[in-house]
Design an enzyme around this catalytic site. Sequence first.
Site, PDB file in Angstrom:
ATOM      1  N   GLU A   1      -4.820  -4.925  10.786  1.00  0.00           N
ATOM      2  CA  GLU A   1      -3.799  -3.897  10.978  1.00  0.00           C
ATOM      3  C   GLU A   1      -4.057  -3.167  12.297  1.00  0.00           C
ATOM      4  O   GLU A   1      -4.860  -2.224  12.336  1.00  0.00           O
ATOM      5  CB  GLU A   1      -3.846  -2.878   9.838  1.00  0.00           C
ATOM      6  CG  GLU A   1      -3.594  -3.453   8.468  1.00  0.00           C
ATOM      7  CD  GLU A   1      -3.100  -2.393   7.483  1.00  0.00           C
ATOM      8  OE1 GLU A   1      -2.078  -2.625   6.852  1.00  0.00           O
ATOM      9  OE2 GLU A   1      -3.734  -1.326   7.382  1.00  0.00           O
TER      10      GLU A   1
ATOM     11  N   GLU B   1      -6.676   4.673   8.174  1.00  0.00           N
ATOM     12  CA  GLU B   1      -6.510   6.096   7.814  1.00  0.00           C
ATOM     13  C   GLU B   1      -7.776   6.649   7.176  1.00  0.00           C
ATOM     14  O   GLU B   1      -8.137   7.811   7.377  1.00  0.00           O
ATOM     15  CB  GLU B   1      -5.291   6.248   6.887  1.00  0.00           C
ATOM     16  CG  GLU B   1      -3.992   6.047   7.665  1.00  0.00           C
ATOM     17  CD  GLU B   1      -2.848   5.445   6.856  1.00  0.00           C
ATOM     18  OE1 GLU B   1      -2.897   5.476   5.622  1.00  0.00           O
ATOM     19  OE2 GLU B   1      -1.906   4.920   7.487  1.00  0.00           O
TER      20      GLU B   1
ATOM     21  N   LYS C   1       0.127   4.243  -0.226  1.00  0.00           N
ATOM     22  CA  LYS C   1      -0.514   5.424   0.369  1.00  0.00           C
ATOM     23  C   LYS C   1      -0.284   6.638  -0.533  1.00  0.00           C
ATOM     24  O   LYS C   1      -0.227   6.492  -1.755  1.00  0.00           O
ATOM     25  CB  LYS C   1      -0.029   5.635   1.805  1.00  0.00           C
ATOM     26  CG  LYS C   1      -0.197   4.345   2.639  1.00  0.00           C
ATOM     27  CD  LYS C   1       0.027   4.522   4.097  1.00  0.00           C
ATOM     28  CE  LYS C   1      -0.146   3.178   4.820  1.00  0.00           C
ATOM     29  NZ  LYS C   1      -0.002   3.261   6.258  1.00  0.00           N
TER      30      LYS C   1
ATOM     31  N   ASN D   1       0.870  -1.187   0.000  1.00  0.00           N
ATOM     32  CA  ASN D   1       0.000   0.000   0.000  1.00  0.00           C
ATOM     33  C   ASN D   1       0.903   1.233   0.000  1.00  0.00           C
ATOM     34  O   ASN D   1       1.481   1.574   1.026  1.00  0.00           O
ATOM     35  CB  ASN D   1      -0.894  -0.037   1.248  1.00  0.00           C
ATOM     36  CG  ASN D   1      -1.742   1.215   1.385  1.00  0.00           C
ATOM     37  OD1 ASN D   1      -1.810   2.043   0.469  1.00  0.00           O
ATOM     38  ND2 ASN D   1      -2.390   1.359   2.534  1.00  0.00           N
TER      39      ASN D   1
ATOM     40  N   GLY E   1       2.920   2.459  10.877  1.00  0.00           N
ATOM     41  CA  GLY E   1       3.854   3.567  10.696  1.00  0.00           C
ATOM     42  C   GLY E   1       4.565   3.979  11.980  1.00  0.00           C
ATOM     43  O   GLY E   1       5.173   5.041  12.038  1.00  0.00           O
TER      44      GLY E   1
ATOM     45  N   HIS F   1      -9.358   1.020   5.408  1.00  0.00           N
ATOM     46  CA  HIS F   1      -8.059   1.261   6.038  1.00  0.00           C
ATOM     47  C   HIS F   1      -8.262   2.223   7.215  1.00  0.00           C
ATOM     48  O   HIS F   1      -9.092   3.138   7.137  1.00  0.00           O
ATOM     49  CB  HIS F   1      -7.071   1.849   5.024  1.00  0.00           C
ATOM     50  CG  HIS F   1      -5.673   1.828   5.534  1.00  0.00           C
ATOM     51  ND1 HIS F   1      -5.213   2.771   6.431  1.00  0.00           N
ATOM     52  CD2 HIS F   1      -4.643   0.970   5.319  1.00  0.00           C
ATOM     53  CE1 HIS F   1      -3.958   2.472   6.739  1.00  0.00           C
ATOM     54  NE2 HIS F   1      -3.589   1.394   6.072  1.00  0.00           N
TER      55      HIS F   1
ATOM     56  N   SER G   1       3.929  -1.882  10.428  1.00  0.00           N
ATOM     57  CA  SER G   1       5.381  -1.918  10.625  1.00  0.00           C
ATOM     58  C   SER G   1       5.995  -3.266  10.268  1.00  0.00           C
ATOM     59  O   SER G   1       6.967  -3.702  10.891  1.00  0.00           O
ATOM     60  CB  SER G   1       5.748  -1.513  12.059  1.00  0.00           C
ATOM     61  OG  SER G   1       5.368  -0.165  12.291  1.00  0.00           O
TER      62      SER G   1
HETATM   63  P1  13P Z   1       3.314   0.523   7.685  1.00  0.00           P
HETATM   64  O1  13P Z   1       3.825  -0.785   7.087  1.00  0.00           O
HETATM   65  O2  13P Z   1       4.009   1.719   7.155  1.00  0.00           O
HETATM   66  O3  13P Z   1       3.256   0.451   9.176  1.00  0.00           O
HETATM   67  O4  13P Z   1       1.796   0.662   7.173  1.00  0.00           O
HETATM   68  C1  13P Z   1       0.934  -0.418   7.274  1.00  0.00           C
HETATM   69  C2  13P Z   1      -0.299  -0.094   6.528  1.00  0.00           C
HETATM   70  O5  13P Z   1      -1.053   0.772   6.939  1.00  0.00           O
HETATM   71  C3  13P Z   1      -0.555  -0.809   5.275  1.00  0.00           C
HETATM   72  O6  13P Z   1      -1.840  -0.572   4.811  1.00  0.00           O
END
Ligand code: 13P
Length: 251
Positions: free
Chosen positions: A167, A97, A11, A9, A173, A95, A213
């Site tokens: 997740e 976010e 983003k 992803n 992150g 997600h 992560s």
């Molecule tokens: P990170 O791997 O940067 O922690 O992000 C995970 C994520 O949100 C994948 O959709």
Amino acid sequence: MRQQIVAGNWKMNTTLEEGLELTKSILEKVEKPRGLVVVAPPLTHLRDVGKMLKVRKYFHLAAQNCYQEEKGAFTGEVSANMLASVGTEFVIIGHSERRLYFKEKNDVLAAKVNVTLARGMRPIFCCGEPLHIREVDTHVGYVAKQLKAGLFHLKEEDFRKVVIAYEPIWAIGTGRTASSLQAQEMHHAIRVLVAKKYGKAVADDTTILYGGSCNAQNAPEIFSQPDVDGGLIGGASLKADDFAAIIAALK
Ligand code: 13P
């Protein structure tokens, strides 16, 4: 059959040029993956990245979101039909976010799942708890609610096309990964929940990815857990070497 998948992803990262360069490097570094590789670039790159991925059968194209209505006066939004028309095969839905910054609620997410399936694409449905829920040990119930509200209205035939991504929000992150045992505990709980709703055969076939992560160092141990079927990768999917190493960790 349960599929092993690593999905990247991206983003809101990369210009088109950078995205095409990254795709080229990924294709060079990943030879024969033991599962599917899914790449979710920004919307503006979908068509071009998709064309590059098409030459290799294990690679698949995903969008990071779609709008829940079919078409019409929704300025700035993109429909499932539009995504499918440029070769998109998977859509990330729910997600954390999107839930947090765009206030996407369960009813909207269920509608996004529906339009995605109706256009022949597969949802990658995200779930996961915030830290304060984990700290009071109610994370399994929290995730169960998300899955029931977003997915459990589906008929078995449609549910079989869904990929679930667990997740934990506190791990996204932050550099703080769930331990392999924490991941396994939740993935197992999700599989039990799916078995209760759709039966054991469907649950055994359901792909459940871990995200948060995940990197080249921790992926082998996390992926080795019996109920972890790969990962949804954020930051580490932006570096071809790291992404390739994570893909190589599939069992
Ligand atoms: P990170 O791997 O940067 O922690 O992000 C995970 C994520 O949100 C994948 O959709």
